[in-house]
Motif scaffolding. Structure first.
Motif, PDB file in Angstrom:
ATOM      1  N   UNK A   1     -47.294   5.678 -64.883  1.00  0.00           N
ATOM      2  CA  UNK A   1     -48.154   6.491 -65.688  1.00  0.00           C
ATOM      3  C   UNK A   1     -49.189   5.648 -66.424  1.00  0.00           C
ATOM      4  N   UNK A   2     -48.920   4.376 -66.563  1.00  0.00           N
ATOM      5  CA  UNK A   2     -49.860   3.513 -67.251  1.00  0.00           C
ATOM      6  C   UNK A   2     -51.194   3.368 -66.542  1.00  0.00           C
ATOM      7  N   UNK A   3     -51.231   3.636 -65.242  1.00  0.00           N
ATOM      8  CA  UNK A   3     -52.478   3.525 -64.484  1.00  0.00           C
ATOM      9  C   UNK A   3     -53.286   4.819 -64.473  1.00  0.00           C
ATOM     10  N   UNK A   4     -52.754   5.885 -65.041  1.00  0.00           N
ATOM     11  CA  UNK A   4     -53.500   7.149 -65.081  1.00  0.00           C
ATOM     12  C   UNK A   4     -54.633   7.035 -66.086  1.00  0.00           C
ATOM     13  N   UNK A   5     -55.758   7.699 -65.779  1.00  0.00           N
ATOM     14  CA  UNK A   5     -56.868   7.718 -66.724  1.00  0.00           C
ATOM     15  C   UNK A   5     -57.646   9.014 -66.599  1.00  0.00           C
ATOM     16  N   UNK A   6     -58.305   9.404 -67.686  1.00  0.00           N
ATOM     17  CA  UNK A   6     -59.054  10.653 -67.660  1.00  0.00           C
ATOM     18  C   UNK A   6     -60.431  10.489 -67.038  1.00  0.00           C
ATOM     19  N   UNK A   7     -60.984   9.293 -67.015  1.00  0.00           N
ATOM     20  CA  UNK A   7     -62.316   9.112 -66.428  1.00  0.00           C
ATOM     21  C   UNK A   7     -62.294   9.285 -64.913  1.00  0.00           C
ATOM     22  N   UNK A   8     -61.194   8.903 -64.273  1.00  0.00           N
ATOM     23  CA  UNK A   8     -61.071   9.056 -62.830  1.00  0.00           C
ATOM     24  C   UNK A   8     -60.332  10.315 -62.433  1.00  0.00           C
ATOM     25  N   UNK A   9     -59.943  11.123 -63.432  1.00  0.00           N
ATOM     26  CA  UNK A   9     -59.203  12.356 -63.188  1.00  0.00           C
ATOM     27  C   UNK A   9     -57.964  12.085 -62.332  1.00  0.00           C
ATOM     28  N   UNK A  10     -57.233  11.016 -62.664  1.00  0.00           N
ATOM     29  CA  UNK A  10     -56.051  10.659 -61.887  1.00  0.00           C
ATOM     30  C   UNK A  10     -54.832  11.428 -62.368  1.00  0.00           C
ATOM     31  N   UNK A  11     -53.881  11.585 -61.462  1.00  0.00           N
ATOM     32  CA  UNK A  11     -52.640  12.283 -61.764  1.00  0.00           C
ATOM     33  C   UNK A  11     -51.569  11.789 -60.803  1.00  0.00           C
ATOM     34  N   UNK A  28     -50.791  14.347 -65.779  1.00  0.00           N
ATOM     35  CA  UNK A  28     -52.204  13.982 -65.831  1.00  0.00           C
ATOM     36  C   UNK A  28     -52.570  13.634 -67.270  1.00  0.00           C
ATOM     37  N   UNK A  29     -53.564  12.775 -67.421  1.00  0.00           N
ATOM     38  CA  UNK A  29     -54.055  12.397 -68.746  1.00  0.00           C
ATOM     39  C   UNK A  29     -55.020  13.474 -69.237  1.00  0.00           C
ATOM     40  N   UNK A  32     -58.386  14.752 -74.548  1.00  0.00           N
ATOM     41  CA  UNK A  32     -58.181  14.637 -75.992  1.00  0.00           C
ATOM     42  C   UNK A  32     -56.981  13.763 -76.351  1.00  0.00           C
ATOM     43  N   UNK A  33     -56.358  13.155 -75.376  1.00  0.00           N
ATOM     44  CA  UNK A  33     -55.205  12.291 -75.594  1.00  0.00           C
ATOM     45  C   UNK A  33     -53.919  12.962 -75.187  1.00  0.00           C
ATOM     46  N   UNK A  34     -52.940  12.184 -74.844  1.00  0.00           N
ATOM     47  CA  UNK A  34     -51.666  12.711 -74.388  1.00  0.00           C
ATOM     48  C   UNK A  34     -51.683  12.982 -72.895  1.00  0.00           C
ATOM     49  N   UNK A  54     -45.533  10.552 -75.304  1.00  0.00           N
ATOM     50  CA  UNK A  54     -44.684   9.402 -75.004  1.00  0.00           C
ATOM     51  C   UNK A  54     -44.423   9.289 -73.501  1.00  0.00           C
ATOM     52  N   UNK A  55     -44.893   8.186 -72.902  1.00  0.00           N
ATOM     53  CA  UNK A  55     -44.629   7.986 -71.473  1.00  0.00           C
ATOM     54  C   UNK A  55     -43.143   7.745 -71.224  1.00  0.00           C
ATOM     55  N   UNK A  56     -42.454   7.140 -72.192  1.00  0.00           N
ATOM     56  CA  UNK A  56     -41.009   6.941 -72.040  1.00  0.00           C
ATOM     57  C   UNK A  56     -40.283   8.275 -71.953  1.00  0.00           C
ATOM     58  N   UNK A  57     -40.674   9.222 -72.782  1.00  0.00           N
ATOM     59  CA  UNK A  57     -40.038  10.546 -72.768  1.00  0.00           C
ATOM     60  C   UNK A  57     -40.339  11.285 -71.463  1.00  0.00           C
TER      61      UNK A  57
END
Length: 64
Positions: A1-11, A28-29, A32-34, A54-57
């Protein structure tokens, strides 16, 4: 999940390896965050959308 980003619309989608899976989960990211977490199970007619920070959760919930 650390590689997900909102600019690339990744999921990421988690589902059984079959032609027509009866369930899936996606993460998906949000701009507005989260993270938006979607869970769907067609055999139980369940569709749940939540927002988590929380990515851990998220990882714990999706692997159980």
């Amino acid at each position: 999940m650390g590689d997900l980003n909102d600019s690339g619309n990744t999921f990421v989608v988690i589902q059984p390896d079959q032609d027509d899976p009866v369930w899936f989960a996606s993460v998906a990211v949000l701009d507005e965050g989260g993270y938006e977490v979607v869970r769907r199970d067609t055999t139980r007619r369940e569709h749940d959308v939540t927002v988590e920070t929380s990515t851990d959760r998220i990882a714990g919930d999706l692997t159980k």
